[in-house]
Scaffold this active site. Structure first.
Site, PDB file in Angstrom:
ATOM      1  CG  ASN A 208      41.692  40.926  49.863  1.00  0.00           C
ATOM      2  OD1 ASN A 208      41.889  41.463  50.778  1.00  0.00           O
ATOM      3  ND2 ASN A 208      40.409  40.024  50.075  1.00  0.00           N
TER       4      ASN A 208
ATOM      5  CE1 TYR B 123      43.722  49.365  63.082  1.00  0.00           C
ATOM      6  CE2 TYR B 123      44.879  51.468  64.014  1.00  0.00           C
ATOM      7  CZ  TYR B 123      44.916  50.288  62.825  1.00  0.00           C
ATOM      8  OH  TYR B 123      45.557  50.087  62.146  1.00  0.00           O
TER       9      TYR B 123
ATOM     10  CB  ILE C  74      50.710  37.978  52.401  1.00  0.00           C
ATOM     11  CG1 ILE C  74      50.326  39.691  53.059  1.00  0.00           C
ATOM     12  CG2 ILE C  74      50.330  37.800  51.103  1.00  0.00           C
ATOM     13  CD1 ILE C  74      50.750  40.880  52.152  1.00  0.00           C
ATOM     14  CB  THR C  75      46.725  37.826  57.052  1.00  0.00           C
ATOM     15  OG1 THR C  75      47.255  38.798  57.474  1.00  0.00           O
ATOM     16  CG2 THR C  75      47.282  36.325  57.494  1.00  0.00           C
ATOM     17  N   GLY C  76      45.297  39.244  54.351  1.00  0.00           N
ATOM     18  CA  GLY C  76      44.775  40.391  53.834  1.00  0.00           C
ATOM     19  C   GLY C  76      45.680  41.135  52.684  1.00  0.00           C
TER      20      GLY C  76
END
Length: 274
Positions: free
Chosen positions: A12, A163, A8-10
């Site tokens: 944290n 975005y 999983i990215t991000g």
């Protein structure tokens, strides 16, 4: 999720951290793809507290395509299987930034890095089938327009427009990849987690961050859709769909426009050097 491996990215902070904690608690082996930082080390402790298998972090800077390639190489050197890839990381800088590769920062981090990472790990996912790819998009994608010329920056930068376009890219990527993976045993779906109070708004003025914290839902609630797409056995075989807060929903018709999607895919492929 017993015996499953998840990257999983991000993972944290925000919904990524909550999802990582819940997946680890459910028995998954969780691998984060985050910057090597105190925040990441603290996240590993939080995830590890309830995990059966100790989580690890493979350091990456998603604003650098070279770093993404290093991440993929490191993963493939260590592991021979990947059950779930969660493309979760996202940013929304208030001012326009250009990456070292020459791309607008939101498009680079929110789309191009995950486009490249997914492709580099596809063979691993295929040999692990049934496997899943989960792309965290946003309902804001419905307001987006795909202007391929802005991959390298906007003449007049508007944070929300950039975005929305990057989240539309997530949706177009999901629909096209689902078609290309048909019959492979690998599924790919996108989601809107809800309006979640996370540190994606860290570049906003203090008052705006305060209002967001009061009005938006918690990361715990926001992570529910990610968890569902990553683990619900009833969704095995479901691909190319968009879920809004755990409910199947309609997505932008731009993602079903074959001409736009083909041009977008070609531009993305060229941008990341595939």
């Amino acid at each position: 999720m017993q015996g499953k491996r998840v990257l999983i990215t991000g993972g944290n902070s925000g919904i990524g951290l909550v999802a990582a904690c819940e997946l680890a608690a459910a028995g998954a082996e969780v691998i984060l793809a985050c910057r090597d930082s105190d925040k990441t080390r603290q996240a590993l402790e939080v995830i590890g507290a309830g995990a059966e298998i100790a989580p690890v972090n493979l350091a990456v800077d998603l604003a650098s395509l070279a770093s993404v390639r290093e991440l993929a190489a490191t993963f493939l050197a260590r592991y021979d299987r990947l059950d779930v890839l969660i493309n979760n990381a996202g940013i929304m800088p208030a001012e326009q930034e250009i990456t070292e590769d020459g791309f607008e920062m939101q498009m680079a981090v929110n789309h191009l890095s995950h486009f490249l990472l997914t492709h580099l790990l596809l063979d691993c996912l295929k040999v692990s089938a049934p496997a899943r790819i989960v792309n965290v998009s946003s309902m804001m994608h419905k307001k987006g327009e795909m202007d391929l010329a802005t991959f390298t920056g906007f003449h007049k930068y508007k944070m929300q427009a950039a975005y929305s376009q990057s989240k539309l890219a997530n949706m177009m990527f999901t629909v096209e990849l689902a078609e290309r993976l048909n019959g492979s045993g690998v599924t790919v779906n996108a989601l809107h987690p809800g309006a979640v109070a996370t540190d994606i708004v860290r570049s906003f003025p203090w008052l705006v961050r305060k209002i967001v914290g009061l009005l938006f839902i918690s990361p715990e609630k926001g992570a529910k859709t990610t968890m569902m797409l990553a683990s619900d056995p009833e969704l095995e075989g479901v691909s190319g769909k968009y879920y809004d807060q755990c409910k199947l929903a309609g997505y932008s018709p731009v993602a079903d426009d074959n001409l736009q999607r083909d041009a977008f895919w070609a531009a993305s492929t060229k941008a990341v050097g595939l």
